[in-house]
Design a protein around this motif. Structure first.
Motif, PDB file in Angstrom:
ATOM      1  N   TRP A  21       0.802  -1.217   0.000  1.00 44.16           N
ATOM      2  CA  TRP A  21       0.000   0.000   0.000  1.00 44.16           C
ATOM      3  C   TRP A  21       0.837   1.270   0.000  1.00 44.16           C
ATOM      4  CZ3 TRP A  21      -4.663  -0.618  -1.548  1.00 44.16           C
ATOM      5  CH2 TRP A  21      -5.343  -1.792  -1.283  1.00 44.16           C
ATOM      6  N   SER A  22       1.945   1.269   0.721  1.00 42.73           N
ATOM      7  CA  SER A  22       2.755   2.492   0.780  1.00 42.73           C
ATOM      8  C   SER A  22       3.571   2.708  -0.493  1.00 42.73           C
ATOM      9  CB  SER A  22       3.671   2.456   2.002  1.00 42.73           C
ATOM     10  OG  SER A  22       4.561   1.358   1.900  1.00 42.73           O
ATOM     11  N   ARG A  23       3.751   1.668  -1.315  1.00 44.08           N
ATOM     12  CA  ARG A  23       4.514   1.778  -2.562  1.00 44.08           C
ATOM     13  C   ARG A  23       3.724   1.184  -3.727  1.00 44.08           C
ATOM     14  NH1 ARG A  23       7.584   0.022   1.470  1.00 44.08           N
ATOM     15  NH2 ARG A  23       7.575  -2.115   0.777  1.00 44.08           N
ATOM     16  N   LEU A  24       2.432   1.474  -3.745  1.00 42.21           N
ATOM     17  CA  LEU A  24       1.532   0.900  -4.746  1.00 42.21           C
ATOM     18  C   LEU A  24       1.912   1.287  -6.170  1.00 42.21           C
ATOM     19  CD1 LEU A  24      -0.946  -0.895  -4.958  1.00 42.21           C
ATOM     20  CD2 LEU A  24      -2.360   1.145  -4.810  1.00 42.21           C
ATOM     21  N   LEU A  25       2.478   2.462  -6.350  1.00 43.38           N
ATOM     22  CA  LEU A  25       2.846   2.915  -7.691  1.00 43.38           C
ATOM     23  C   LEU A  25       4.140   2.300  -8.199  1.00 43.38           C
ATOM     24  CD1 LEU A  25       1.937   6.690  -7.405  1.00 43.38           C
ATOM     25  CD2 LEU A  25       0.672   4.890  -8.572  1.00 43.38           C
ATOM     26  N   SER A  26       4.990   1.800  -7.301  1.00 45.43           N
ATOM     27  CA  SER A  26       6.301   1.340  -7.747  1.00 45.43           C
ATOM     28  C   SER A  26       6.539  -0.154  -7.572  1.00 45.43           C
ATOM     29  CB  SER A  26       7.394   2.103  -6.992  1.00 45.43           C
ATOM     30  OG  SER A  26       7.279   1.860  -5.597  1.00 45.43           O
TER      31      SER A  26
END
Length: 99
Positions: A21-26
Motif C-alpha cells: 500500500w505504501s509503494r503501490l505505484l512502484s
C-alpha cells in the motif's frame, strides 16, 4: 461464463495476496496460490452455440480492456480530465503499465 466444453472442480489450499500500500505505484501486487488441485473433464453434451458466445465474449472483453487502458493512459494526452490526472488516474496508469 466462458461456456467451455469442459467441467472443472477444484480447491485452493492457501491464497496469499500481498499489496504494498505504501509503494503501490512502484511495486507489484503479489498473489500466491499453494496446493491447487483442479479436476477437468469433458461435458457429456457439448453446446453447439457455445463457441459463438465465447467468441462474442472474447471480443467484448478485448474492447473493454482497450477502452479502459486508453482511458487510464490518456492522462498524459488529455490533461483536462480530472479523473485521469488525479491520484487515482496515476495509480491506474501505473497498474496498467505494470501489466
Amino acid at each position: 461464463a466462458l461456456q467451455l466444453p469442459l467441467g472443472a472442480t477444484g480447491r485452493i489450499g492457501r491464497l496469499r495476496i500481498r499489496v504494498p500500500w505504501s509503494r503501490l505505484l512502484s511495486e507489484p501486487i503479489e498473489i500466491l496460490l499453494e496446493d491447487v488441485e483442479v479436476l477437468a473433464s469433458l461435458r457429456a453434451t457439448p453446446d453447439p452455440e457455445a463457441h459463438d458466445r465465447r467468441e462474442r465474449l472474447r471480443k467484448r472483453l478485448t474492447l473493454d480492456a482497450h477502452e479502459l487502458a486508453s482511458g487510464l493512459r490518456g492522462a498524459d494526452d488529455e490533461p483536462g480530465k480530472a479523473a485521469q490526472t488525479g491520484v487515482l488516474g496515476r495509480i491506474g496508469k501505473s497498474i496498467t503499465d505494470n501489466l
